[in-house]
Scaffold this active site. Structure first.
Site: not given
Length: 347
Positions: A245, A258, A260
């Site tokens: 990412d 990352d 989310k």
């Protein structure tokens, strides 16, 4: 009449109800349940392949991380916690059979590239990389218990929404995930920190992601020196790949980040499912990938919320990353064993 008692098997250890426990040593046969035939675990009947797409949506960095990780906690709330019997047997600490260093031994400080310039973006080329993805490896090496809870969660959602409703729900999650990552991409490629941005230059985000962007606004204030966005990493020795990412500094520390999304709070790292293994796998691949002239020892998992409430940032320091790296190697090992067994059965 004796009340029917429940017996749970947790990690290979019997847990009995209090009525049975009091007679267990001296009157083993008093408990009628203990004489009943051994029942098969409900986990063993779950079709793992059938739910691979569901697990993929759970693990994908582009899809809402609305995972069924709290189902066991909900069970305990409804039915009460499972009481584990005491044991004197020391559990063995599992180690991967084949180890591989997390950091590259070939890397030296003099080879590190400057942090200025646009972020790296290595586009995935399937023709070039004949390797399984991190997501695929994790989804195909879930434990029977994890698969069981995923199956039950899906059944419950279908019972509430219907088949078509659940399909639409999954599609919306995927679409929101794509929009969220697209908005993040726009922000992170500008080369300025969030707090230094001119509000008049802020693009109008889609309504579906406005809450998520508000949620992570305080996190973005601490993100700087973005070095990679949506970029492919490949571990040529261990033969796997993934799409990172973001690689950037968070509060001055270089991290694999990352992003989310979730509708439910995930205040602790344990709520993030297999995401720490995912981050460790990405970092380990980046550290040996020739496209990146630097090493990353730390990770960060950011969970954004649709209602705009402040996101949770779970930091993975270097020592913790090494622990998850070992766990990742064991999952990779399990994946290879399964694939080898499948190939042998076909011969």
């Amino acid at each position: 009449m004796l009340a029917l008692q429940r017996v749970f098997v947790v990690g290979g250890i019997f847990s009995q109800s209090p009525q049975c426990a009091s007679h267990f040593v001296r009157h083993f046969s008093v408990c009628p349940v203990l004489r009943s035939p051994k029942r098969h675990s409900p986990y063993s009947s779950v079709d793992t392949e059938r739910y691979s797409s569901l697990v993929k949506s759970v693990m994908s960095s582009r899809v809402s991380s609305q995972t069924p990780t709290t189902l066991q906690e909900e069970d305990e709330h409804i039915y009460g916690p499972i009481v584990k019997a005491q044991t004197t047997t020391r559990s063995e600490v599992r180690e991967p059979k084949i180890t591989h260093p997390f950091l590259s031994s070939d890397w030296t400080l003099g080879t590190e590239e400057p942090e200025s310039g646009p972020p790296t973006r290595v586009v995935l080329n399937r023709g070039k990389f004949l390797a399984p993805s991190v997501t695929r490896i994790l989804q195909q090496t879930l434990s029977q218990e994890q698969t069981f809870y995923l199956e039950r969660w899906k059944r419950r959602m279908i019972a509430e929404l219907g088949e078509e409703g659940f399909k639409e729900y999954s599609q919306n999650l995927f679409r929101q995930g794509k929009l969220f990552h697209s908005a993040l991409e726009d922000v992170l490629t500008l080369g300025v920190t969030w707090k230094d941005r001119n509000p008049s230059e802020t693009s109008e985000y889609a309504p579906e992601v406005q809450g998520y962007m508000k949620s992570i606004s305080h996190i973005l204030e601490d993100v700087s020196a973005v070095r990679a966005i949506e970029s492919t990493v490949h571990h040529d020795t261990l033969n796997y790949l993934g799409i990172v990412d973001c690689v950037a500094r968070y509060r001055g520390v270089l991290c694999v980040i990352d992003w989310k999304t979730s509708d439910k709070p995930k205040p602790s790292l344990s709520n993030t499912y297999d995401n720490p293994l995912q981050v460790a796998a990405y970092a380990g691949a980046l550290n040996v990938d020739g496209n990146y002239k630097y090493q990353v020892e730390n990770g960060l998992i950011v969970v954004a919320y649709k209602d705009g409430s402040p996101a949770h940032a779970h930091q993975l320091h270097s020592e913790l990353m090494l622990e998850y790296w070992k766990m990742w190697l064991m999952r990779l090992e399990k994946f290879r064993e399964q694939r080898s067994s499948h190939t042998s059965n076909m011969i």
